[in-house]
Design a protein around this motif. Structure first.
Motif, PDB file in Angstrom:
ATOM      1  N   ARG A   1       0.684  -1.185   0.122  1.00  0.00           N
ATOM      2  CA  ARG A   1       0.053  -0.036   0.008  1.00  0.00           C
ATOM      3  C   ARG A   1       0.812   1.229  -0.020  1.00  0.00           C
ATOM      4  N   LEU A   2       1.883   1.271   0.544  1.00  0.00           N
ATOM      5  CA  LEU A   2       2.960   2.406   0.890  1.00  0.00           C
ATOM      6  C   LEU A   2       3.797   2.591  -0.346  1.00  0.00           C
ATOM      7  N   ARG A   3       3.571   3.548  -1.224  1.00  0.00           N
ATOM      8  CA  ARG A   3       4.435   3.908  -2.253  1.00  0.00           C
ATOM      9  C   ARG A   3       4.564   5.155  -2.627  1.00  0.00           C
ATOM     10  N   PRO A   4       5.463   5.780  -3.384  1.00  0.00           N
ATOM     11  CA  PRO A   4       5.846   7.168  -3.638  1.00  0.00           C
ATOM     12  C   PRO A   4       4.824   7.802  -4.404  1.00  0.00           C
ATOM     13  N   ALA A   5       4.043   7.027  -5.348  1.00  0.00           N
ATOM     14  CA  ALA A   5       2.978   7.617  -5.878  1.00  0.00           C
ATOM     15  C   ALA A   5       1.463   7.429  -5.353  1.00  0.00           C
ATOM     16  N   PRO A   6       0.883   8.342  -4.691  1.00  0.00           N
ATOM     17  CA  PRO A   6      -0.581   8.141  -4.242  1.00  0.00           C
ATOM     18  C   PRO A   6      -1.515   7.453  -4.914  1.00  0.00           C
ATOM     19  N   SER A   7      -2.539   6.779  -4.419  1.00  0.00           N
ATOM     20  CA  SER A   7      -3.440   6.300  -5.149  1.00  0.00           C
ATOM     21  C   SER A   7      -4.775   6.310  -4.109  1.00  0.00           C
ATOM     22  N   ALA A   8      -6.004   6.211  -4.919  1.00  0.00           N
ATOM     23  CA  ALA A   8      -7.218   6.346  -3.971  1.00  0.00           C
ATOM     24  C   ALA A   8      -7.247   5.079  -3.432  1.00  0.00           C
ATOM     25  N   GLY A   9      -7.662   5.317  -1.907  1.00  0.00           N
ATOM     26  CA  GLY A   9      -7.925   4.015  -1.243  1.00  0.00           C
ATOM     27  C   GLY A   9      -6.666   3.063  -0.995  1.00  0.00           C
ATOM     28  N   ALA A  10      -5.325   3.381  -1.572  1.00  0.00           N
ATOM     29  CA  ALA A  10      -4.204   2.812  -1.487  1.00  0.00           C
ATOM     30  C   ALA A  10      -4.375   1.807  -2.246  1.00  0.00           C
ATOM     31  N   LEU A  11      -4.944   1.366  -3.285  1.00  0.00           N
ATOM     32  CA  LEU A  11      -5.190   0.286  -4.024  1.00  0.00           C
ATOM     33  C   LEU A  11      -4.280   0.127  -5.289  1.00  0.00           C
ATOM     34  N   HIS A  12      -3.711   1.165  -5.738  1.00  0.00           N
ATOM     35  CA  HIS A  12      -2.610   0.877  -6.689  1.00  0.00           C
ATOM     36  C   HIS A  12      -3.168   0.263  -7.934  1.00  0.00           C
ATOM     37  N   PRO A  13      -3.893   0.462  -8.816  1.00  0.00           N
ATOM     38  CA  PRO A  13      -4.258  -0.299  -9.797  1.00  0.00           C
ATOM     39  C   PRO A  13      -3.188  -0.008 -11.256  1.00  0.00           C
ATOM     40  N   VAL A  14      -2.438   0.823 -10.922  1.00  0.00           N
ATOM     41  CA  VAL A  14      -1.552   0.946 -12.316  1.00  0.00           C
ATOM     42  C   VAL A  14      -0.517  -0.072 -12.378  1.00  0.00           C
ATOM     43  N   ASP A  15      -0.603  -0.593 -13.682  1.00  0.00           N
ATOM     44  CA  ASP A  15       0.542  -1.688 -13.950  1.00  0.00           C
ATOM     45  C   ASP A  15       1.572  -0.906 -14.924  1.00  0.00           C
TER      46      ASP A  15
ATOM     47  N   ARG B   1       8.094  11.464   0.150  1.00  0.00           N
ATOM     48  CA  ARG B   1       6.762  12.303  -0.137  1.00  0.00           C
ATOM     49  C   ARG B   1       5.580  11.184   0.254  1.00  0.00           C
ATOM     50  N   ARG B   2       4.904  11.605   0.936  1.00  0.00           N
ATOM     51  CA  ARG B   2       3.569  11.016   1.493  1.00  0.00           C
ATOM     52  C   ARG B   2       2.176  11.904   1.680  1.00  0.00           C
ATOM     53  N   SER B   3       1.001  11.381   1.477  1.00  0.00           N
ATOM     54  CA  SER B   3      -0.108  12.093   1.697  1.00  0.00           C
ATOM     55  C   SER B   3      -0.285  12.250   3.042  1.00  0.00           C
ATOM     56  N   ALA B   4      -0.404  13.567   3.630  1.00  0.00           N
ATOM     57  CA  ALA B   4      -0.625  13.701   4.836  1.00  0.00           C
ATOM     58  C   ALA B   4      -2.159  13.470   5.528  1.00  0.00           C
ATOM     59  N   PRO B   5      -2.103  12.710   6.522  1.00  0.00           N
ATOM     60  CA  PRO B   5      -3.508  12.252   7.042  1.00  0.00           C
ATOM     61  C   PRO B   5      -4.105  13.654   7.678  1.00  0.00           C
ATOM     62  N   PRO B   6      -5.367  13.780   7.464  1.00  0.00           N
ATOM     63  CA  PRO B   6      -6.261  14.978   7.948  1.00  0.00           C
ATOM     64  C   PRO B   6      -6.351  14.768   9.430  1.00  0.00           C
ATOM     65  N   PRO B   7      -6.546  15.895  10.153  1.00  0.00           N
ATOM     66  CA  PRO B   7      -6.993  17.144   9.651  1.00  0.00           C
ATOM     67  C   PRO B   7      -5.611  17.936   9.116  1.00  0.00           C
ATOM     68  N   LEU B   8      -5.873  19.027   7.980  1.00  0.00           N
ATOM     69  CA  LEU B   8      -4.810  19.906   7.652  1.00  0.00           C
ATOM     70  C   LEU B   8      -5.017  21.153   7.999  1.00  0.00           C
ATOM     71  N   PRO B   9      -5.087  21.495   9.002  1.00  0.00           N
ATOM     72  CA  PRO B   9      -5.490  22.978   9.376  1.00  0.00           C
ATOM     73  C   PRO B   9      -4.296  23.651   9.161  1.00  0.00           C
TER      74      PRO B   9
ATOM     75  N   ASP C   1       8.692  19.538  13.367  1.00  0.00           N
ATOM     76  CA  ASP C   1       8.729  18.375  14.117  1.00  0.00           C
ATOM     77  C   ASP C   1       7.369  17.410  13.779  1.00  0.00           C
ATOM     78  N   GLU C   2       6.595  18.123  13.084  1.00  0.00           N
ATOM     79  CA  GLU C   2       5.360  17.056  12.813  1.00  0.00           C
ATOM     80  C   GLU C   2       5.710  16.566  11.270  1.00  0.00           C
ATOM     81  N   GLU C   3       6.469  15.330  11.493  1.00  0.00           N
ATOM     82  CA  GLU C   3       6.686  14.600  10.342  1.00  0.00           C
ATOM     83  C   GLU C   3       6.108  13.316  10.281  1.00  0.00           C
ATOM     84  N   ASN C   4       5.163  12.940  11.215  1.00  0.00           N
ATOM     85  CA  ASN C   4       4.580  11.577  11.270  1.00  0.00           C
ATOM     86  C   ASN C   4       3.222  11.444  10.341  1.00  0.00           C
ATOM     87  N   ILE C   5       3.546  11.259   8.849  1.00  0.00           N
ATOM     88  CA  ILE C   5       2.695  11.304   8.040  1.00  0.00           C
ATOM     89  C   ILE C   5       2.936   9.837   7.302  1.00  0.00           C
ATOM     90  N   THR C   6       1.687   9.564   6.785  1.00  0.00           N
ATOM     91  CA  THR C   6       1.719   8.255   6.213  1.00  0.00           C
ATOM     92  C   THR C   6       1.205   8.183   4.699  1.00  0.00           C
TER      93      THR C   6
END
Length: 383
Positions: free
Chosen positions: A71-85, A220-228, A378-383
């Motif tokens: 699931r964890l890859r450099p390119a984001p994917s909806a739902g971390a489902l990664h359909p690209v071949d 690079r990773r998509s930051a989890p919400p919230p994003l204030p 120091d807020e680097e805990n992103i997934t």
């Protein structure tokens, strides 16, 4: 063997109209394999010469999974489902011998499929297609635009990896004319001579606006919400300008911002500043349109790709969504360079922004978005 129904070419015009409707997806269905099952044994990555495209590093920086689930890859994917071949056509000037290869991003290995296709140029050409079942399994009828956005993100990841390896102008084709491959990225042998030093080496080049460092691509990773937290005008302008340049043509770009002057802004002429063109708080409406993701109402800003009207044909739909994914990916990297947290947002229902602003309906739909917020160092805990 006949392909599964969800992997057959759809009536894309009808599929997009349904994806934009308020209809909710049904229960989840089996997603199938996390990666395509390429035939034959894997082929080891040879050591790259100083003037070769290092295919192993290229794929590590762009598409390889970094966790056991895939699931964890450099390119984001909806739902971390990664359909690209990814299928590779390798010519001269590469670490791999010339030929055709299928890439397994979960195990980070390639499978040789056959000889070099006629007319293969020097370097490596990545042909991107999708296994739709992975995304359909969760998103149902909303999957088709997400598949295209994911492919655009994957193309951008390959583009940035090639730039990190010293290739000045990777050739990215997102014309939307074919259902398969949806996108093609050609990476010629690097312009810069000498070995490339991967992340962790003291000789990794420092990040710059023009060329990324391997370390920042792996981080690079998509930051989890919230994003204030509202981005500074300079940072927001940089992100918007990156998106507008990378996704020009079928798309228009703006951003929804909050207090003290809530509204919609665009890059001004030259891209150095922002120009306000609509007043009023748009983020709660965007949250409702984005599959009810309430956290978007409190995001610091939301960059929007707008276009793809009701009358768009299938090539137009593919092209607009592919370019939106590509541009949002590059904008995401720019956001991180400016100290921002960022998260792509791809699922949009009834998101007719033009009609909401009083224009003719059915012309200016939200196609893709990038939610932004601020964070402390120091807020680097992103997934």
């Amino acid at each position: 063997m006949e392909p599964a129904r969800e992997d057959r070419p759809p009536d894309l015009v009808a599929a997009l109209a349904r994806a934009r409707s308020p209809e909710r997806p049904g229960p989840d269905t089996p997603a199938g394999g996390a990666v395509r099952a390429w035939p034959g044994p894997p082929t080891a990555f040879p050591k790259a010469g100083p003037e070769d495209v290092d295919v192993q590093v290229l794929l590590r920086l762009s598409l390889a999974a970094s966790d056991g689930s895939g699931r964890l890859r450099p390119a984001p994917s909806a739902g971390a489902l990664h359909p690209v071949d990814t299928e590779l056509a390798v010519g001269a000037g590469c670490s791999l011998p010339p030929g055709r290869y299928g890439y397994d991003p979960l195990r980070h290995r390639v499978h040789r499929l056959g000889g070099q296709p006629d007319g293969t140029p020097p370097g490596v050409t990545a042909r991107l297609s999708v296994t739709a079942r992975r995304t359909v399994s969760h998103y149902g009828h909303r999957a088709r635009p997400l598949l295209l956005l994911d492919t655009g993100h994957a193309a951008a990841a390959l583009y940035l990896a090639a730039r990190a390896l010293g290739v000045s102008e990777p050739d990215v084709r997102l014309d939307g004319l074919a259902e398969s491959p949806l996108a093609v990225v050609h990476i010629p042998p690097p312009d810069r001579r000498g070995p490339v030093h991967p992340a962790g080496s003291a000789r990794v080049p420092a990040p710059s606006e023009g060329r990324p460092a391997p370390a920042e691509l792996l981080a690079r990773r998509s930051a989890p919400p919230p994003l204030p937290g509202a981005p500074s005008p300079a940072a927001l302008s940089a992100v918007l300008t990156t998106a507008a340049r990378a996704g020009a043509g079928d798309l228009r770009w703006c951003a929804a911002v909050g207090p003290p002057q809530p509204g919609l802004v665009k890059p001004a002429a030259g891209g150095a500043t922002l120009r306000r063109y609509a007043a009023g708080e748009a983020r709660p409406t965007l949250a409702a349109w984005a599959a009810g993701q309430a956290w978007i109402a409190d995001a610091g800003a939301v960059v929007l790709a707008v276009g793809c009207p009701d009358h768009a044909d299938a090539p137009h739909i593919r092209r607009a969504h592919l370019r939106a994914g590509f541009a949002v990916h590059l904008a995401h990297v720019t956001a991180r360079r400016h100290g921002l947290a960022a998260r792509p947002v791809g699922s949009w229902q009834q998101a007719d922004l033009g009609a909401a602003l009083g224009a003719a309906p059915g012309r200016d739909w939200v196609v893709h978005a990038l939610a932004l917020g601020t964070r402390h160092a120091d807020e680097e805990n992103i997934t």
